[in-house]
Design a protein around this motif. Structure first.
Motif, mmCIF file in Angstrom:
data_model
loop_
_atom_site.group_PDB
_atom_site.id
_atom_site.type_symbol
_atom_site.label_atom_id
_atom_site.label_comp_id
_atom_site.label_asym_id
_atom_site.label_seq_id
_atom_site.Cartn_x
_atom_site.Cartn_y
_atom_site.Cartn_z
ATOM 1 N N LEU A 63 1.028 -1.234 -0.027
ATOM 2 C CA LEU A 63 -0.025 -0.074 -0.026
ATOM 3 C C LEU A 63 0.992 1.250 0.050
ATOM 4 O O LEU A 63 0.681 2.121 -0.694
ATOM 5 C CB LEU A 63 -0.895 0.048 1.367
ATOM 6 N N GLU B 55 2.650 1.670 -3.544
ATOM 7 C CA GLU B 55 1.803 2.289 -4.243
ATOM 8 C C GLU B 55 1.389 3.557 -4.239
ATOM 9 O O GLU B 55 1.237 4.564 -5.191
ATOM 10 C CB GLU B 55 0.481 1.396 -4.414
ATOM 11 N N TYR C 177 -4.108 -5.117 -1.694
ATOM 12 C CA TYR C 177 -3.007 -4.323 -2.355
ATOM 13 C C TYR C 177 -1.857 -5.560 -2.991
ATOM 14 O O TYR C 177 -1.560 -5.238 -4.190
ATOM 15 C CB TYR C 177 -2.390 -3.390 -1.686
#
Length: 467
Positions: free
Chosen positions: A229, A232, A275
């Protein structure tokens, strides 16, 4: 003279991404803060809390938000064209007991919360604020959780925005936070202002030196870590949507394990699975789409976050999900399409068809997504013009925010925005003004100036001093 923003460095951005906040300090002299606090006391004693009129009522506060430390922090996190939102509030705390842990609503309304930093808040303390005076506290790393994930109010790892006058907390809008006990009983002010990103990042807007993501050097979160996460989010802030897609080789056992973890009742575990599945290309997208259609609304919501990070490959499945008969599935699909930005332009016909949906929640989500997709076609603007006339106030004021994101390409909405300036809802009116400002044509500027002059408020006129 305005100074150049003091941008955050890579380590500060890593801390913000992982922990959800930074504690910083402006460099005004002590006399400035003493005078500001005295004025706050005077206004609160004589007139009460000015609420959304805090900034015009006490004009010195604007100097705070023009300071290079604050403009630099906001530019770093939200980009250079960020919006100072119309909602602001001066919090006064004299309570000897702690407040409850909470996330702030969106002016009384709810919405699916962005993991990407589209929103941020600044909590500014104009007086010296030791722990005994009851500063705001946050729970690091909880900005991505819908649930509390902790049982007791007294949880290890609580972080405090205490410090000298001029200290402020820059926080991800959705972090869990609370007030702490003011055992001294003296006046404690905290000035809360909200800010919104008006464009998805095209490149880093902080003092960026490192390309690849790495964790902060002293990371120690009280709940859980979220490596994928965070990576990203770093990549998204660097201008790369769907950057983690197709970055894992197919592993059937791992895919099955992650699909099961989407159903985990501990939200951090489910988020990590979502994710991570976004890394596995078409097989990961398939597992996430199955999660989107899961009977549990929580599994569906978590899966939408994974799909929002899965890149272009997720778009067709999300468009198909817009026809689902369950409102939560449709709502979560709209959210993911919005986060995918221009990858999702093919979804515009299906999204705009939902503007006649009986649910205001769905129509609001569409209004939000239309601003994030930022299409070059007229369909998005036409849809938002429709939203400005919606019977639901949240649909209407979300449309104004989305038109702000579209800028000059939304010039066709100017007549509808002019009508919205007379809306009964304060945020519809405020967002219409913002949309006119960001559209920026001569016609828009003329309407903006006329409206602001008509609504001019004298900052020094009070019941005790009328002329």
């Amino acid at each position: 003279m305005n100074q150049s923003p003091l941008l955050l460095n890579d380590e500060q951005m890593r801390k913000f991404i992982t922990e959800g906040f930074l504690i910083l300090k402006t460099d005004f002299p002590e006399s400035f803060h003493h005078a500001l606090t005295a004025e706050l006391n005077k206004v609160y004693d004589a007139e009460g809390n000015p609420g959304n009129n805090l900034l015009p009522r006490i004009r010195e506060i604007q100097q705070v938000f023009d300071s290079p430390v604050i403009t630099g922090a906001l530019t770093s996190v939200l980009g250079p064209n960020y919006m100072l939102h119309a909602h602001r509030h001066g919090h006064y705390n004299a309570q000897p007991v702690a407040g409850g842990w909470h996330k702030d609503s969106y002016w009384g309304y709810s919405r699916m919360r962005n993991h990407h930093p589209w929103w941020a808040m600044i909590m500014y303390f104009p007086q010296n604020t030791p722990l005994e005076l009851g500063p705001t506290s946050v729970l690091p790393g909880t900005q991505n959780y819908e649930s509390r994930t902790f049982v007791s109010d007294e949880v290890a790892g609580e972080a405090f925005a205490n410090g000298e006058a001029g200290t402020f907390a820059l926080i991800h809008y959705d972090i869990w936070h609370r007030s702490t006990p003011n055992v001294l009983g003296n006046a404690r002010f905290m000035l809360k202002f909200e800010f919104m990103r008006t464009a998805a990042p095209a490149a880093p807007t902080w003092d960026n030196q490192a390309t690849a993501w790495s964790e902060p050097s002293d990371l120690a979160l009280p709940i859980a870590n979220h490596e994928t996460l965070w990576e990203e989010t770093w990549n998204w802030l660097s201008g790369s949507v769907g950057s983690i897609a197709n970055s894992r080789s197919e592993d059937a056992n791992k895919l099955n394990e992650l699909a099961r973890e989407l159903e985990d009742q501990f939200e951090p575990t489910a988020l990590n699975a979502a994710y991570e599945l976004a890394r596995y290309g078409s097989k990961g997208v398939a597992a996430l789409l199955a999660g989107l259609h899961h009977q549990s609304a929580d599994v569906s919501r978590v899966s939408a976050y994974g799909l929002s990070a899965a890149g272009e490959e997720a778009v067709n499945g999300l468009i198909a999900a817009l026809e689902h008969d369950r409102e939560e599935t449709v709502y979560h699909a709209i959210f993911a399409l919005g986060e995918l930005g221009q990858f999702a332009e093919a979804a515009l016909p299906a999204l705009t068809s939902l503007l006649s949906h009986p649910s205001a929640t769905i129509r609001t989500a569409v209004a939000d997504a239309l601003g994030m997709i930022k299409s070059t076609s007229a369909a998005g603007v036409d849809g938002l013009i429709t939203c400005l006339a919606d019977k639901d106030a949240q649909v209407r004021f979300t449309a104004g925010l989305s038109l702000s994101k579209l800028g000059s390409t939304a010039a066709a909405a100017i007549p509808a925005l002019e009508a919205a300036l007379d809306d009964e809802d304060r945020y519809v009116r405020a967002h219409a003004l913002e949309a006119l400002r960001y559209i920026g044509t001569e016609e828009a500027k003329d309407l903006l100036i006329k409206s602001l002059f008509n609504a001019r408020w004298c900052t020094t006129t009070t019941s005790a001093d009328t002329f």
